[in-house]
Design an enzyme around this catalytic site. Structure first.
Site, short mmCIF file in Angstrom:
data_model
loop_
_atom_site.label_atom_id
_atom_site.label_comp_id
_atom_site.label_asym_id
_atom_site.label_seq_id
_atom_site.Cartn_x
_atom_site.Cartn_y
_atom_site.Cartn_z
N LEU A 18 35.82 25.35 43.32
CA LEU A 18 35.32 23.97 43.36
C LEU A 18 36.11 23.14 44.36
O LEU A 18 37.33 23.28 44.44
CB LEU A 18 35.50 23.34 41.96
CG LEU A 18 34.73 24.01 40.84
CD1 LEU A 18 35.21 23.46 39.50
CD2 LEU A 18 33.24 23.77 41.02
N ASP A 67 45.98 24.83 34.96
CA ASP A 67 44.93 24.18 34.18
C ASP A 67 44.61 24.90 32.87
O ASP A 67 43.91 24.36 32.03
CB ASP A 67 43.66 24.04 35.04
CG ASP A 67 43.91 23.08 36.20
OD1 ASP A 67 44.58 22.06 35.97
OD2 ASP A 67 43.46 23.37 37.32
N ARG A 86 35.01 27.23 35.35
CA ARG A 86 36.39 27.64 35.07
C ARG A 86 36.60 28.01 33.60
O ARG A 86 37.66 28.52 33.25
CB ARG A 86 37.36 26.54 35.51
CG ARG A 86 37.25 26.23 37.00
CD ARG A 86 38.43 25.47 37.53
NE ARG A 86 39.66 26.24 37.34
CZ ARG A 86 40.88 25.75 37.54
NH1 ARG A 86 41.03 24.51 37.94
NH2 ARG A 86 41.94 26.50 37.33
N HIS A 161 42.89 15.03 38.96
CA HIS A 161 43.69 15.10 37.74
C HIS A 161 44.73 13.97 37.72
O HIS A 161 45.06 13.41 38.76
CB HIS A 161 44.46 16.43 37.69
CG HIS A 161 43.61 17.63 37.46
ND1 HIS A 161 43.65 18.74 38.27
CD2 HIS A 161 42.70 17.92 36.48
CE1 HIS A 161 42.81 19.65 37.80
NE2 HIS A 161 42.22 19.18 36.73
N CYS A 248 49.66 22.91 40.59
CA CYS A 248 48.52 23.67 40.02
C CYS A 248 48.72 25.17 39.97
O CYS A 248 48.07 25.85 39.18
CB CYS A 248 47.26 23.47 40.84
SG CYS A 248 47.02 21.90 41.55
C1 CIR Z 1 39.28 22.73 40.74
O1 CIR Z 1 38.53 21.88 41.21
O2 CIR Z 1 39.34 22.98 39.53
C2 CIR Z 1 40.16 23.53 41.68
N1 CIR Z 1 39.48 23.76 42.91
C3 CIR Z 1 41.47 22.83 41.92
C4 CIR Z 1 42.30 22.73 40.69
C5 CIR Z 1 43.63 22.09 40.94
N2 CIR Z 1 44.42 22.12 39.76
C6 CIR Z 1 45.33 21.21 39.46
O3 CIR Z 1 45.47 20.21 40.15
N3 CIR Z 1 46.02 21.38 38.36
#
Ligand code: CIR
Length: 253
Positions: A18, A67, A86, A161, A248
């Site tokens: 994403l 996450d 996810r 986030h 992340c």
């Molecule tokens: C998303 O949109 O879920 C991933 N492409 C990026 C997640 C980043 N995670 C975070 O900041 N903890």
């Protein structure tokens, strides 16, 4: 002090994850792996034993392991990620965390992304965002409270986030984007306010007196130097294309 990090190698199709970031160049796998390797080295330099899980091609965002869980000194709370693509990433992380911590789980209809959860001592800020709903935040907060912690929710207006905009950098100090400075919940801390052109650098990671910071944000670097921590600058171009940041890509505990 934390002693371990769980990470996951990005999969070849990671660029199918994403993203809301518009980029002229598509994300490059070779470069992503190079940046990921440097990240693992930085975690080791901060004194962590780094566990690297296998890529999960069925989940192109799965290397954003943060996450999938919220890990404290007492418990690992397994989340339900907020994005449909996810959901399920969290399952394969459980056996690894179960070696170290008691496991608790968020239940539907709750959703929580670990990227919305910021720990400062025994207080947890839980961002309410497009990924973390009130139900999930409440469940998480009550679980954490059961282990002697406190918690507050914070509305995440802009950004993916909560930790896209606010992070703890030690010494009772929060690194914050300007739109979060006045939030009631964030009073009582010193604040380093990011230059508006460097808002991405909010995603800076404190690990055992080391600050992992994204390369290319000189104003923020200067501001953070006043803290006297060991600073490790990391290239994040490919990560950024996928809306990711330094916090992340690991679970630290
Ligand atoms: C998303 O949109 O879920 C991933 N492409 C990026 C997640 C980043 N995670 C975070 O900041 N903890």
């Amino acid at each position: 002090m934390v002693s371990h990090a769980i990470t996951r190698k990005p999969c070849e199709n990671f660029a199918r994850g994403l993203t809301t970031t518009v980029s002229s160049e598509p994300a490059d796998y070779g470069l992503m792996l190079k940046q990921h390797d440097a990240y693992l080295e930085a975690l080791s330099a901060a004194g962590l034993e780094v566990i690297v899980l296998d890529p999960q091609p069925e989940y192109p965002d799965a290397h954003f392991v943060e996450d999938t869980a919220v890990v404290t000194s007492d418990v690992a709370v397994i989340t339900i990620p907020g994005a449909d693509t996810r959901k399920g990433e969290e399952e394969s992380i459980i056996p690894f965390l179960a070696e170290f911590r008691k496991i608790e789980r968020i239940q539907p209809p709750g959703t929580v992304d670990g990227g919305d959860v910021l720990q400062v001592g025994n207080h947890f800020f839980i961002g309410i965002s497009e990924r973390t709903n009130q139900e999930g935040a409440g469940q998480l907060g009550r679980i954490l409270q059961g282990y002697g912690n406190t918690w507050t929710t914070v509305a995440v207006g802009a950004g993916l986030h909560f930790k896209s905009s606010v992070n703890y950098v030690g010494q009772n100090t929060l690194l914050v984007t300007s739109d979060f400075t006045a939030r009631e919940q964030l009073q009582g801390y010193d604040q380093i306010v990011l230059d508006s052109a460097e808002a991405y650098a909010a995603n800076t990671l404190l690990v055992n007196e080391h600050l992992l910071i994204p390369a290319g944000y000189p104003v923020t670097r200067k501001q953070l130097e006043t803290l006297g921590l060991n600073m490790i600058e990391l290239e994040v171009s490919e990560l950024r294309k996928m809306d990711g940041g330094l916090t992340c890509m690991s679970l630290r505990f």
